[in-house]
Scaffold this active site. Sequence first.
Site, PDB file in Angstrom:
ATOM      1  N   ASP A  35      -3.783   4.857   6.562  1.00 24.42           N
ATOM      2  CA  ASP A  35      -4.392   6.067   7.115  1.00 24.42           C
ATOM      3  C   ASP A  35      -5.318   5.627   8.267  1.00 24.42           C
ATOM      4  O   ASP A  35      -4.823   5.300   9.346  1.00 24.42           O
ATOM      5  CB  ASP A  35      -5.123   6.755   5.955  1.00 24.42           C
ATOM      6  CG  ASP A  35      -5.599   8.154   6.262  1.00 24.42           C
ATOM      7  OD1 ASP A  35      -5.629   8.541   7.438  1.00 24.42           O
ATOM      8  OD2 ASP A  35      -5.966   8.883   5.326  1.00 24.42           O
ATOM      9  N   ARG A  92       0.216  11.529  -8.955  1.00 23.56           N
ATOM     10  CA  ARG A  92       0.669  10.168  -8.650  1.00 23.56           C
ATOM     11  C   ARG A  92       2.064   9.916  -9.200  1.00 23.56           C
ATOM     12  O   ARG A  92       2.802   9.074  -8.712  1.00 23.56           O
ATOM     13  CB  ARG A  92      -0.283   9.136  -9.271  1.00 23.56           C
ATOM     14  CG  ARG A  92      -1.665   9.097  -8.651  1.00 23.56           C
ATOM     15  CD  ARG A  92      -2.367   7.821  -9.097  1.00 23.56           C
ATOM     16  NE  ARG A  92      -3.809   7.860  -8.943  1.00 23.56           N
ATOM     17  CZ  ARG A  92      -4.461   7.525  -7.836  1.00 23.56           C
ATOM     18  NH1 ARG A  92      -3.786   7.161  -6.765  1.00 23.56           N
ATOM     19  NH2 ARG A  92      -5.767   7.552  -7.785  1.00 23.56           N
ATOM     20  N   GLU A 114       0.841  -1.201   0.000  1.00 24.52           N
ATOM     21  CA  GLU A 114       0.000   0.000   0.000  1.00 24.52           C
ATOM     22  C   GLU A 114       0.877   1.252   0.000  1.00 24.52           C
ATOM     23  O   GLU A 114       1.951   1.254   0.601  1.00 24.52           O
ATOM     24  CB  GLU A 114      -0.851   0.027   1.273  1.00 24.52           C
ATOM     25  CG  GLU A 114      -2.218  -0.582   1.132  1.00 24.52           C
ATOM     26  CD  GLU A 114      -3.210   0.311   0.407  1.00 24.52           C
ATOM     27  OE1 GLU A 114      -2.809   1.087  -0.477  1.00 24.52           O
ATOM     28  OE2 GLU A 114      -4.403   0.219   0.737  1.00 24.52           O
ATOM     29  N   ASP A 115       0.386   2.299  -0.622  1.00 29.86           N
ATOM     30  CA  ASP A 115       1.117   3.569  -0.558  1.00 29.86           C
ATOM     31  C   ASP A 115       0.982   4.199   0.819  1.00 29.86           C
ATOM     32  O   ASP A 115       1.950   4.714   1.371  1.00 29.86           O
ATOM     33  CB  ASP A 115       0.653   4.545  -1.657  1.00 29.86           C
ATOM     34  CG  ASP A 115      -0.855   4.722  -1.699  1.00 29.86           C
ATOM     35  OD1 ASP A 115      -1.579   3.964  -1.020  1.00 29.86           O
ATOM     36  OD2 ASP A 115      -1.327   5.640  -2.404  1.00 29.86           O
ATOM     37  N   PHE A 169      -2.082  16.553   4.141  1.00 26.15           N
ATOM     38  CA  PHE A 169      -2.541  16.029   2.852  1.00 26.15           C
ATOM     39  C   PHE A 169      -1.331  15.828   1.939  1.00 26.15           C
ATOM     40  O   PHE A 169      -0.749  16.787   1.445  1.00 26.15           O
ATOM     41  CB  PHE A 169      -3.546  16.988   2.206  1.00 26.15           C
ATOM     42  CG  PHE A 169      -4.304  16.342   1.080  1.00 26.15           C
ATOM     43  CD1 PHE A 169      -5.627  15.980   1.245  1.00 26.15           C
ATOM     44  CD2 PHE A 169      -3.682  16.051  -0.131  1.00 26.15           C
ATOM     45  CE1 PHE A 169      -6.318  15.342   0.209  1.00 26.15           C
ATOM     46  CE2 PHE A 169      -4.364  15.411  -1.164  1.00 26.15           C
ATOM     47  CZ  PHE A 169      -5.690  15.062  -0.995  1.00 26.15           C
TER      48      PHE A 169
HETATM   49  C1  PRP Z   1      -5.880   5.234  -0.330  1.00 28.25           C
HETATM   50  C2  PRP Z   1      -4.667   4.331  -0.109  1.00 28.25           C
HETATM   51  C3  PRP Z   1      -5.242   3.193   0.673  1.00 28.25           C
HETATM   52  C4  PRP Z   1      -6.316   3.853   1.505  1.00 28.25           C
HETATM   53  C5  PRP Z   1      -5.784   4.093   2.877  1.00 28.25           C
HETATM   54  O1  PRP Z   1      -6.568   4.776  -1.426  1.00 28.25           O
HETATM   55  O2  PRP Z   1      -4.096   3.899  -1.312  1.00 28.25           O
HETATM   56  O3  PRP Z   1      -5.805   2.202  -0.149  1.00 28.25           O
HETATM   57  O4  PRP Z   1      -6.633   5.098   0.865  1.00 28.25           O
HETATM   58  O5  PRP Z   1      -6.747   4.702   3.656  1.00 28.25           O
HETATM   59  P1  PRP Z   1      -7.364   4.051   4.974  1.00 28.25           P
HETATM   60  O6  PRP Z   1      -6.239   3.508   5.786  1.00 28.25           O
HETATM   61  O7  PRP Z   1      -8.017   5.242   5.626  1.00 28.25           O
HETATM   62  O8  PRP Z   1      -8.357   3.020   4.577  1.00 28.25           O
HETATM   63  P2  PRP Z   1      -7.678   5.605  -2.210  1.00 28.25           P
HETATM   64  O9  PRP Z   1      -9.038   5.192  -1.729  1.00 28.25           O
HETATM   65  O10 PRP Z   1      -7.369   7.069  -2.141  1.00 28.25           O
HETATM   66  O11 PRP Z   1      -7.517   5.046  -3.698  1.00 28.25           O
HETATM   67  P3  PRP Z   1      -6.260   5.151  -4.710  1.00 28.25           P
HETATM   68  O12 PRP Z   1      -5.189   4.224  -4.193  1.00 28.25           O
HETATM   69  O13 PRP Z   1      -6.812   4.682  -6.018  1.00 28.25           O
HETATM   70  O14 PRP Z   1      -5.807   6.589  -4.726  1.00 28.25           O
END
Ligand code: PRP
Length: 188
Positions: free
Chosen positions: A112, A174, A108-109, A161
């Site tokens: 959160d 990205r 995961e990136d 952010f």
């Molecule tokens: C982001 C990130 C994780 C998630 C983390 O994805 O890549 O998947 O949010 O957040 P959390 O810990 O609060 O669940 P996003 O929904 O923005 O999709 P993306 O990767 O396509 O940008």
Amino acid sequence: MGKKTASGGKVKKETVKPLLAAARIQKRIREMGRQIRKDFPGEPIVLVGVLKGAVPFLADLARQIPGEVTFDFIAVSSYGKDTKSSGQVKLNKDLDSSIEGKTVVVVEDILDTGLTLQYLLRILQQRRPKHLRIAVLLDKVERRIANVHADYVGFVIPNEFVVGFGLDYAERYRNLPQVGILQLPTPE
Ligand code: PRP
């Protein structure tokens, strides 16, 4: 009076304030790749990227893990951004292959609230992998709601952010090789 930056100045146009330089990220990813291989010597490793944000991190991490590594991808979304804290996650794209008996690292990136990974771990664990680990580039520890811990963490970051290295603002940024804090223009 409009919103001001921490330094008190007004922001005229959308800007990205540097947080993690590209070279620093690459150095850390090298260390993470070596650590993952050290933890699972000689074993084939399946990297599971969570679309879309994980793509740059997965690509670089994979190249830093010696030996047999394969990729698979999964896509999820929360039911409406405002209801994210409800923990309702929807599976948009499943893995192509079975992970039963495999050594799996979910990539995961950013970690959160942890709600996305909590959901993913639950569904992936049911498929009985031999090992299931989590690697995240960024960990926003302060925001955590779900009790989720990553096994491999690139950087713990403050609650700002952030964009770049897979992280977007309205799908943009990205492709940045660094991570920065997004500053939106101050309303007039
Ligand atoms: C982001 C990130 C994780 C998630 C983390 O994805 O890549 O998947 O949010 O957040 P959390 O810990 O609060 O669940 P996003 O929904 O923005 O999709 P993306 O990767 O396509 O940008």
